[in-house]
Design a protein around this motif. Structure first.
Motif, short mmCIF file in Angstrom:
data_model
loop_
_atom_site.label_atom_id
_atom_site.label_comp_id
_atom_site.label_asym_id
_atom_site.label_seq_id
_atom_site.Cartn_x
_atom_site.Cartn_y
_atom_site.Cartn_z
N GLU A 1 0.81 -1.23 0.00
CA GLU A 1 0.00 0.00 0.00
C GLU A 1 0.85 1.28 0.00
O GLU A 1 0.33 2.36 -0.24
N PHE A 2 2.13 1.15 0.28
CA PHE A 2 2.98 2.34 0.24
C PHE A 2 3.69 2.49 -1.11
O PHE A 2 4.40 3.45 -1.34
N VAL A 3 3.55 1.49 -1.97
CA VAL A 3 4.22 1.58 -3.27
C VAL A 3 3.38 2.43 -4.22
O VAL A 3 2.87 1.98 -5.21
N VAL A 4 3.22 3.65 -3.84
CA VAL A 4 2.45 4.62 -4.63
C VAL A 4 3.36 5.83 -4.66
O VAL A 4 3.99 6.16 -3.66
N ARG A 5 3.44 6.46 -5.79
CA ARG A 5 4.34 7.61 -5.89
C ARG A 5 3.97 8.67 -4.85
O ARG A 5 2.81 9.06 -4.75
N GLY A 6 4.97 9.07 -4.10
CA GLY A 6 4.72 10.13 -3.14
C GLY A 6 4.28 9.65 -1.77
O GLY A 6 4.21 10.42 -0.83
N ALA A 7 3.98 8.32 -1.65
CA ALA A 7 3.53 7.82 -0.34
C ALA A 7 4.67 7.92 0.67
O ALA A 7 4.44 8.21 1.84
N VAL A 8 5.87 7.63 0.22
CA VAL A 8 7.04 7.79 1.09
C VAL A 8 8.00 8.72 0.35
O VAL A 8 8.24 8.55 -0.84
N THR A 9 8.52 9.69 1.06
CA THR A 9 9.44 10.61 0.41
C THR A 9 10.62 10.91 1.33
O THR A 9 10.58 10.59 2.52
N VAL A 10 11.64 11.51 0.77
CA VAL A 10 12.83 11.83 1.56
C VAL A 10 12.45 12.84 2.65
O VAL A 10 11.76 13.82 2.37
N SER B 1 15.26 -7.87 3.56
CA SER B 1 15.49 -6.52 4.08
C SER B 1 14.25 -6.08 4.87
O SER B 1 13.15 -6.57 4.65
N PRO B 2 14.46 -5.13 5.80
CA PRO B 2 13.32 -4.68 6.60
C PRO B 2 12.24 -4.03 5.74
O PRO B 2 12.51 -3.64 4.60
N ARG B 3 11.05 -3.94 6.32
CA ARG B 3 9.94 -3.35 5.58
C ARG B 3 9.45 -2.10 6.27
O ARG B 3 9.42 -2.03 7.50
N VAL B 4 9.03 -1.13 5.47
CA VAL B 4 8.37 0.05 6.01
C VAL B 4 6.93 -0.32 6.30
O VAL B 4 6.21 -0.78 5.42
N ILE B 5 6.53 -0.16 7.57
CA ILE B 5 5.15 -0.55 7.89
C ILE B 5 4.30 0.61 8.40
O ILE B 5 3.10 0.46 8.57
N ALA B 6 4.92 1.75 8.64
CA ALA B 6 4.12 2.91 9.04
C ALA B 6 4.87 4.18 8.65
O ALA B 6 6.10 4.20 8.62
N ILE B 7 4.12 5.20 8.32
CA ILE B 7 4.72 6.50 7.95
C ILE B 7 4.11 7.56 8.85
O ILE B 7 2.88 7.62 8.99
N ALA B 8 4.96 8.37 9.44
CA ALA B 8 4.43 9.43 10.32
C ALA B 8 3.76 10.52 9.49
O ALA B 8 4.20 10.80 8.38
N PRO B 9 2.72 11.12 10.04
CA PRO B 9 2.13 12.28 9.34
C PRO B 9 3.21 13.34 9.13
O PRO B 9 4.04 13.55 10.01
N ARG B 10 3.19 13.97 7.97
CA ARG B 10 4.20 14.99 7.67
C ARG B 10 3.82 16.32 8.29
O ARG B 10 2.64 16.68 8.27
N ARG B 11 4.82 17.06 8.74
CA ARG B 11 4.46 18.40 9.23
C ARG B 11 4.42 19.37 8.07
O ARG B 11 3.79 20.42 8.14
N ASN B 12 5.07 19.04 6.96
CA ASN B 12 4.96 19.85 5.74
C ASN B 12 5.60 19.06 4.61
O ASN B 12 6.23 18.04 4.84
N ALA B 13 5.45 19.56 3.40
CA ALA B 13 6.10 18.91 2.26
C ALA B 13 6.23 19.92 1.13
O ALA B 13 5.45 20.86 1.04
N LEU B 14 7.26 19.72 0.32
CA LEU B 14 7.39 20.53 -0.89
C LEU B 14 6.92 19.66 -2.05
O LEU B 14 7.44 18.56 -2.26
N THR B 15 5.92 20.14 -2.76
CA THR B 15 5.38 19.36 -3.87
C THR B 15 5.31 20.21 -5.13
O THR B 15 5.25 21.43 -5.06
N ARG B 16 5.33 19.54 -6.24
CA ARG B 16 5.07 20.23 -7.51
C ARG B 16 4.28 19.28 -8.38
O ARG B 16 4.14 18.11 -8.03
N THR B 17 3.77 19.77 -9.49
CA THR B 17 3.02 18.85 -10.35
C THR B 17 3.99 18.12 -11.27
O THR B 17 5.07 18.61 -11.59
N ASP B 18 3.58 16.94 -11.66
CA ASP B 18 4.36 16.13 -12.58
C ASP B 18 4.35 16.82 -13.95
O ASP B 18 3.27 17.07 -14.50
N PRO B 19 5.53 17.12 -14.51
CA PRO B 19 5.54 17.83 -15.79
C PRO B 19 4.79 17.05 -16.88
O PRO B 19 4.19 17.64 -17.77
#
Ligand code: GDP
Ligand code: ZN
Length: 383
Positions: free
Chosen positions: A116-125, A138-156
């Motif tokens: 369910e996390f293999v969606v573009r943008g679901a996990v980011t740096v 290898s270990p698995r990502v099983i939870a992602i913390a809510p972000r306090r902010n993010a820099l986003t742009r539209t896909d060209p």
């Protein structure tokens, strides 16, 4: 008459709202940087995420991100017993197709993602995630913390799709370089608009100032002064002469920072200069070995001396904005906001409406005309 005046007052209020929101956001951001402030703020909003600052202050000597969970079950996808997102405390330093690079015990390990996390943008740096050991793999990502902010742009390639560049930022450094003696700042404006809803601070770095002739340099100084007047921080830097590099380094200390800008402006060169222990390939290096320009194809977070977590991003050709909120645009153009109180219509978009005070004033004010042009270009392409 009275209605007119009322209209004007309403207008002032509307326009000032953007600037006010920005001030509040910046204040909130500052508060969050104070000890414990972020936690309090998040709890207030119903989250209980731990921010980087808090980690670093509480665990000065300990390797910071270090937990790997015991297997809760065979990897059957069963969700019971998984950690909550607010227990996520491993820092994502890179994302590649299907896998994430995560800091664990001070080392970078590869982790896989739950489907369910293999969606573009679901996990980011910059994300904080929880990991789970898997038998033999290898270990698995099983939870992602809510972000306090993010820099986003539209896909060209698909303007309806959002691309998340980086998350949980304290500062966005917009790196530009002079082009034919001048600096085109359209991208900086767009990035400021994208950051506006999050209240993330920005710093404009004009690199390669060693290439400027005297007159061009004077013009740049005037621009930097105009930026300062309008609450935008900008510095002149040269990775080649070293000018401004110390100032840049101290602006980054102890913060999570993203470097964003077109390619070729010197982001990698600056990064290498800020911390010689991190060597990113630069245009020059690749030109020498005959392989042409390098491409940084994905964002990477590196830790620099001085407590900086720096996210280096691939060069962007165009910074596309999603659906525009006029208030966000106003945050990036405070000099227009103050003057717009004299526009006839309170909802004037300054695109040639009758009685537009900005249009009139721009006739005798070169700087205002230039800012109005920048505003219009954004509204006309994204609004
Ligand atoms: P990036 O694509 O933004 O990471 O840019 P690079 O760091 O690869 O730099 C692109 C080119 O600009 C290289 O040839 C660098 O040597 C050159 N460069 C970087 N900084 C400066 C600078 O301050 N002055 C000048 N004259 N050239 C620079
Ligand atoms: Zn107007």
């Amino acid at each position: 008459m009275d209605r007119d005046r009322l209209g004007k007052d309403g207008q002032v209020e509307r326009y000032l709202k953007g600037a006010e929101r920005e001030r509040t956001r910046r204040q909130n951001e500052k508060n969050r940087n104070l000890r414990g402030g972020e936690r309090e703020d998040r709890e207030h909003r119903g989250h209980r995420t731990r921010g980087h600052e808090q980690w670093d202050e509480e665990d000065d000597d300990a390797p910071t991100f270090q937990r790997i969970r015991k297997p809760t079950s065979a990897p059957t996808g069963r969700r019971a017993g998984l950690p909550e997102a607010d227990e996520a405390d491993c820092l994502v330093v890179g994302v590649e197709s299907g896998k994430v690079l995560v800091e664990l015990h001070g080392e970078v390990v590869e982790a896989r993602m739950l489907p369910e996390f293999v969606v573009r943008g679901a996990v980011t740096v910059g994300d904080l995630v929880a990991l789970e050991e898997t038998r033999g793999g290898s270990p698995r990502v099983i939870a992602i913390a809510p972000r306090r902010n993010a820099l986003t742009r539209t896909d060209p390639a698909n303007p309806h799709e959002e691309r998340v560049i980086a998350a949980n930022l304290d500062l966005a450094v917009i790196v530009l370089a002079p082009h034919e003696g001048g600096v085109r700042e359209g991208m900086a404006d767009r990035i400021r608009v994208a950051l506006a809803p999050h209240g993330v601070e920005d710093l404009l770095v004009v690199n390669k100032v060693d290439l400027l002739a005297d007159g061009e340099r004077t013009a740049l100084e005037a621009r930097i002064a105009a930026h300062a007047e309008n609450g935008r921080e900008a510095i002149a830097v040269s990775a080649h002469s070293g000018e401004g590099v110390d100032q840049l380094r101290s602006a980054l200390a102890d913060r999570t920072v993203v470097f964003v800008g077109p390619s070729g402006v010197g982001k990698s060169t600056l990064l290498n200069l800020l911390d010689p222990s991190v060597q990113r390939p630069t245009g020059e290096v690749r030109e020498k070995d005959g392989k042409g320009r390098h491409t940084t194809t994905s964002s990477r977070l590196v830790r620099l001396a001085g407590g900086t977590r720096l996210i280096d991003t691939p060069g962007v050709r165009q910074f596309g904005l999603g659906p525009l909120d006029l208030d966000d645009l106003r945050v990036a153009f405070p000099e227009l906001v103050v003057r717009a109180t004299d526009c006839r219509y309170s909802d004037c978009r300054h695109l040639g409406e009758e009685g537009c005070a900005l249009e009139a004033a721009a006739k005798s004010d070169v700087h205002l005309a230039e800012r109005l042009g920048a505003w219009r270009r954004i509204l006309e392409s994204d609004g």
